[in-house]
Design a protein around this motif. Structure first.
Motif, PDB file in Angstrom:
ATOM      1  N   ALA A  70       0.609  -1.096  -0.035  1.00  0.00           N
ATOM      2  CA  ALA A  70      -0.271  -0.166   0.009  1.00  0.00           C
ATOM      3  C   ALA A  70       0.920   1.255  -0.061  1.00  0.00           C
ATOM      4  O   ALA A  70       0.270   2.402  -0.779  1.00  0.00           O
ATOM      5  CB  ALA A  70      -0.845  -0.001   1.265  1.00  0.00           C
ATOM      6  N   GLN A  71       2.007   1.213   0.656  1.00  0.00           N
ATOM      7  CA  GLN A  71       2.565   2.515   1.046  1.00  0.00           C
ATOM      8  C   GLN A  71       3.852   2.637  -0.151  1.00  0.00           C
ATOM      9  O   GLN A  71       4.786   1.850  -0.231  1.00  0.00           O
ATOM     10  CB  GLN A  71       3.380   2.241   2.394  1.00  0.00           C
ATOM     11  N   PRO A  72       3.944   3.917  -0.585  1.00  0.00           N
ATOM     12  CA  PRO A  72       4.994   4.191  -1.637  1.00  0.00           C
ATOM     13  C   PRO A  72       6.268   4.463  -0.799  1.00  0.00           C
ATOM     14  O   PRO A  72       6.167   4.793   0.444  1.00  0.00           O
ATOM     15  CB  PRO A  72       4.768   5.539  -2.197  1.00  0.00           C
ATOM     16  N   MET A  73       7.293   3.837  -1.307  1.00  0.00           N
ATOM     17  CA  MET A  73       8.764   3.822  -0.625  1.00  0.00           C
ATOM     18  C   MET A  73       9.842   3.687  -1.589  1.00  0.00           C
ATOM     19  O   MET A  73       9.510   3.316  -2.796  1.00  0.00           O
ATOM     20  CB  MET A  73       8.506   2.772   0.509  1.00  0.00           C
ATOM     21  N   HIS A  74      11.068   3.931  -1.198  1.00  0.00           N
ATOM     22  CA  HIS A  74      12.062   3.947  -1.945  1.00  0.00           C
ATOM     23  C   HIS A  74      12.265   2.600  -2.424  1.00  0.00           C
ATOM     24  O   HIS A  74      12.017   1.738  -1.624  1.00  0.00           O
ATOM     25  CB  HIS A  74      13.506   4.471  -1.050  1.00  0.00           C
ATOM     26  N   LEU A  75      12.861   2.079  -3.551  1.00  0.00           N
ATOM     27  CA  LEU A  75      13.254   0.874  -3.915  1.00  0.00           C
ATOM     28  C   LEU A  75      14.034   0.022  -3.023  1.00  0.00           C
ATOM     29  O   LEU A  75      13.708  -1.168  -2.929  1.00  0.00           O
ATOM     30  CB  LEU A  75      13.595   0.951  -5.442  1.00  0.00           C
ATOM     31  N   GLU A  76      14.962   0.924  -2.599  1.00  0.00           N
ATOM     32  CA  GLU A  76      15.918  -0.019  -1.581  1.00  0.00           C
ATOM     33  C   GLU A  76      15.136  -0.402  -0.371  1.00  0.00           C
ATOM     34  O   GLU A  76      15.253  -1.435   0.065  1.00  0.00           O
ATOM     35  CB  GLU A  76      17.101   0.495  -1.445  1.00  0.00           C
ATOM     36  N   THR A  77      14.163   0.525   0.242  1.00  0.00           N
ATOM     37  CA  THR A  77      13.693   0.095   1.469  1.00  0.00           C
ATOM     38  C   THR A  77      12.688  -0.989   1.028  1.00  0.00           C
ATOM     39  O   THR A  77      12.356  -1.901   1.638  1.00  0.00           O
ATOM     40  CB  THR A  77      12.526   1.499   1.645  1.00  0.00           C
ATOM     41  N   GLU A  78      11.789  -0.867  -0.263  1.00  0.00           N
ATOM     42  CA  GLU A  78      10.985  -1.953  -0.632  1.00  0.00           C
ATOM     43  C   GLU A  78      11.742  -3.479  -0.497  1.00  0.00           C
ATOM     44  O   GLU A  78      11.406  -4.379  -0.168  1.00  0.00           O
ATOM     45  CB  GLU A  78      10.348  -1.609  -1.881  1.00  0.00           C
ATOM     46  N   THR A  79      13.058  -3.478  -1.095  1.00  0.00           N
ATOM     47  CA  THR A  79      13.576  -4.439  -1.250  1.00  0.00           C
ATOM     48  C   THR A  79      14.050  -4.984   0.123  1.00  0.00           C
ATOM     49  O   THR A  79      14.034  -6.485   0.377  1.00  0.00           O
ATOM     50  CB  THR A  79      14.864  -4.237  -2.094  1.00  0.00           C
ATOM     51  N   LEU A  80      14.562  -4.235   0.993  1.00  0.00           N
ATOM     52  CA  LEU A  80      15.015  -4.436   2.428  1.00  0.00           C
ATOM     53  C   LEU A  80      13.822  -4.979   3.249  1.00  0.00           C
ATOM     54  O   LEU A  80      14.023  -6.194   3.866  1.00  0.00           O
ATOM     55  CB  LEU A  80      15.837  -3.455   3.080  1.00  0.00           C
ATOM     56  N   LEU A  81      12.679  -4.421   2.885  1.00  0.00           N
ATOM     57  CA  LEU A  81      11.506  -5.037   3.692  1.00  0.00           C
ATOM     58  C   LEU A  81      11.140  -6.285   3.397  1.00  0.00           C
ATOM     59  O   LEU A  81      10.571  -7.204   4.075  1.00  0.00           O
ATOM     60  CB  LEU A  81      10.385  -4.100   3.634  1.00  0.00           C
ATOM     61  N   MET A  82      11.213  -6.689   1.899  1.00  0.00           N
ATOM     62  CA  MET A  82      10.750  -7.904   1.399  1.00  0.00           C
ATOM     63  C   MET A  82      11.652  -8.953   2.092  1.00  0.00           C
ATOM     64  O   MET A  82      11.311 -10.042   2.531  1.00  0.00           O
ATOM     65  CB  MET A  82      11.337  -8.043  -0.088  1.00  0.00           C
ATOM     66  N   PHE A  83      13.231  -8.601   2.245  1.00  0.00           N
ATOM     67  CA  PHE A  83      13.913  -9.627   2.967  1.00  0.00           C
ATOM     68  C   PHE A  83      13.861  -9.473   4.365  1.00  0.00           C
ATOM     69  O   PHE A  83      14.118 -10.637   4.932  1.00  0.00           O
ATOM     70  CB  PHE A  83      15.482  -9.400   2.450  1.00  0.00           C
ATOM     71  N   ALA A  84      13.340  -8.494   4.820  1.00  0.00           N
ATOM     72  CA  ALA A  84      13.233  -8.529   6.565  1.00  0.00           C
ATOM     73  C   ALA A  84      11.997  -9.483   6.815  1.00  0.00           C
ATOM     74  O   ALA A  84      12.143 -10.323   7.766  1.00  0.00           O
ATOM     75  CB  ALA A  84      12.871  -7.216   7.016  1.00  0.00           C
ATOM     76  N   ALA A  85      10.770  -9.475   5.965  1.00  0.00           N
ATOM     77  CA  ALA A  85       9.725 -10.366   6.000  1.00  0.00           C
ATOM     78  C   ALA A  85      10.312 -11.717   5.823  1.00  0.00           C
ATOM     79  O   ALA A  85       9.905 -12.575   6.607  1.00  0.00           O
ATOM     80  CB  ALA A  85       8.741  -9.911   5.161  1.00  0.00           C
ATOM     81  N   ARG A  86      11.029 -11.793   4.710  1.00  0.00           N
ATOM     82  CA  ARG A  86      11.578 -13.231   4.446  1.00  0.00           C
ATOM     83  C   ARG A  86      12.442 -13.984   5.546  1.00  0.00           C
ATOM     84  O   ARG A  86      12.541 -15.010   5.880  1.00  0.00           O
ATOM     85  CB  ARG A  86      12.485 -13.157   3.309  1.00  0.00           C
ATOM     86  N   ARG A  87      13.236 -13.007   6.319  1.00  0.00           N
ATOM     87  CA  ARG A  87      14.234 -13.599   7.357  1.00  0.00           C
ATOM     88  C   ARG A  87      13.258 -14.096   8.525  1.00  0.00           C
ATOM     89  O   ARG A  87      13.485 -15.051   9.064  1.00  0.00           O
ATOM     90  CB  ARG A  87      14.995 -12.420   7.995  1.00  0.00           C
ATOM     91  N   GLU A  88      12.060 -13.312   8.752  1.00  0.00           N
ATOM     92  CA  GLU A  88      11.283 -14.084   9.907  1.00  0.00           C
ATOM     93  C   GLU A  88      10.579 -15.271   9.324  1.00  0.00           C
ATOM     94  O   GLU A  88      10.212 -16.107  10.181  1.00  0.00           O
ATOM     95  CB  GLU A  88      10.156 -12.811  10.041  1.00  0.00           C
ATOM     96  N   HIS A  89      10.032 -15.249   7.966  1.00  0.00           N
ATOM     97  CA  HIS A  89       9.499 -16.152   7.336  1.00  0.00           C
ATOM     98  C   HIS A  89      10.222 -17.502   7.625  1.00  0.00           C
ATOM     99  O   HIS A  89       9.930 -18.650   7.966  1.00  0.00           O
ATOM    100  CB  HIS A  89       9.057 -15.947   5.967  1.00  0.00           C
ATOM    101  N   LEU A  90      11.690 -17.317   7.280  1.00  0.00           N
ATOM    102  CA  LEU A  90      12.575 -18.536   7.218  1.00  0.00           C
ATOM    103  C   LEU A  90      12.514 -18.995   8.715  1.00  0.00           C
ATOM    104  O   LEU A  90      12.512 -20.092   9.082  1.00  0.00           O
ATOM    105  CB  LEU A  90      13.827 -18.149   6.633  1.00  0.00           C
ATOM    106  N   GLU A  91      12.899 -18.192   9.812  1.00  0.00           N
ATOM    107  CA  GLU A  91      13.305 -18.423  11.129  1.00  0.00           C
ATOM    108  C   GLU A  91      11.592 -19.102  11.604  1.00  0.00           C
ATOM    109  O   GLU A  91      12.177 -20.015  12.651  1.00  0.00           O
ATOM    110  CB  GLU A  91      13.645 -17.242  11.730  1.00  0.00           C
ATOM    111  N   GLN A  92      10.784 -18.578  11.421  1.00  0.00           N
ATOM    112  CA  GLN A  92       9.471 -19.045  12.245  1.00  0.00           C
ATOM    113  C   GLN A  92       8.847 -20.275  11.569  1.00  0.00           C
ATOM    114  O   GLN A  92       8.004 -20.843  12.100  1.00  0.00           O
ATOM    115  CB  GLN A  92       8.585 -17.920  12.604  1.00  0.00           C
ATOM    116  N   VAL A  93       8.846 -20.183  10.173  1.00  0.00           N
ATOM    117  CA  VAL A  93       7.953 -21.168   9.482  1.00  0.00           C
ATOM    118  C   VAL A  93       8.796 -22.168   8.560  1.00  0.00           C
ATOM    119  O   VAL A  93       8.671 -23.422   8.699  1.00  0.00           O
ATOM    120  CB  VAL A  93       6.883 -20.520   8.553  1.00  0.00           C
ATOM    121  N   ILE A  94       9.503 -21.511   7.673  1.00  0.00           N
ATOM    122  CA  ILE A  94      10.138 -22.520   6.848  1.00  0.00           C
ATOM    123  C   ILE A  94      11.067 -23.475   7.135  1.00  0.00           C
ATOM    124  O   ILE A  94      11.171 -24.544   7.159  1.00  0.00           O
ATOM    125  CB  ILE A  94      10.682 -21.538   5.604  1.00  0.00           C
ATOM    126  N   LEU A  95      12.106 -22.850   7.792  1.00  0.00           N
ATOM    127  CA  LEU A  95      13.331 -23.756   8.413  1.00  0.00           C
ATOM    128  C   LEU A  95      12.510 -24.812   9.291  1.00  0.00           C
ATOM    129  O   LEU A  95      13.070 -25.840   9.159  1.00  0.00           O
ATOM    130  CB  LEU A  95      14.372 -22.758   8.986  1.00  0.00           C
TER     131      LEU A  95
END
Ligand code: TYD
Length: 219
Positions: A70-95
């Motif tokens: 929903a929220q417009p943001m800098h491309l690098e912010t967007e990319t880092l947030l994708m990976f921040a969400a992914r880090r949690e996802h790996l830790e809590q669910v995937i691994l």
């Protein structure tokens, strides 16, 4: 130093690791139509499976998803947030699931970052590789199904399915053309892992292809 997710230890009785399957494609290519059906096929083969998605899949990840869509943001912010969400996802669910022998079926993973932030928005792919190596070096999906469709047809399907398009769905055909090209290029580069699914076909035909691919990974 060993990578923590390449093996599993539960005090000697090593469990067989679950398999990690991801679904990808431009918005509107139809992966959501097939997600639950694929999960059912895997279960029918006697495997336990967790169905999840990115960005999202954890309480924090789902909060980040709301912002990202929903929220417009800098491309690098967007990319880092994708990976921040992914880090949690790996830790809590995937691994934990893979280590316990459970299969994981995720609606998108890092290929989406290469396709959308790299292809669609033009971020240097080498930057994304740095983050990929930081967050999940040594871990790749066992199978990635890329639903491939012309961007015009994908747009037509999106318009039928979506009343309120999100920040990505509002992008133009050129954007989705670049997203699609990156998916196609990656599928050509990693043929062992990635399979292009010709998604313009009728659902029963697509399911026939999926059935064969899923049956072979379930053996
Ligand atoms: P999507 O998976 O298409 O869900 P829905 O079917 O509910 O719309 O939506 C997620 C959006 O996030 C999609 O437009 C692609 C985008 N995305 C990225 O841009 N980069 C990423 O790394 C991921 C995981 C998703």
């Amino acid at each position: 130093m060993g990578v923590p997710w390449t093996g599993s230890s539960d005090g000697g009785a090593a469990k067989v690791r679950g398999k990690f399957i991801t679904l990808e494609g431009v918005d509107g290519a139809g992966k959501s139509t097939h997600l639950d059906w694929i999960a059912e096929r895997i279960e029918a083969a006697g495997k336990k499976v967790v169905v999840t998605r990115e960005p999202g899949g954890t309480p924090l990840g789902e909060e980040l998803r709301k912002l990202l869509l929903a929220q417009p943001m800098h491309l690098e912010t967007e990319t880092l947030l994708m990976f921040a969400a992914r880090r949690e996802h790996l830790e809590q669910v995937i691994l934990p699931a893979l280590a316990a022998g459970t299969w994981v079926l995720s609606d998108r993973f890092t290929d989406a970052t290469f396709a959308y932030q790299g292809g669609g928005r033009g971020l240097d792919l080498a930057r994304i590789e740095i983050l990929e190596n930081w967050v999940h070096k040594g871990l790749q999906p066992d199978l990635t199904l890329v639903f491939d469709l012309t961007v015009e047809e994908a747009k037509r399907r999106r318009q039928l399915a979506t009343a309120a398009p999100d920040r990505f769905e509002q992008e133009d055909l050129d954007f989705f053309g670049r997203v699609r090209s990156v998916y196609q290029a990656r599928a050509a580069r990693y043929p062992q892992r990635m399979r292009l699914i010709e998604a313009s076909r009728a659902i029963p035909e697509i399911r026939q292809s999926l059935e064969e691919i899923v049956a072979s990974i379930c053996q």
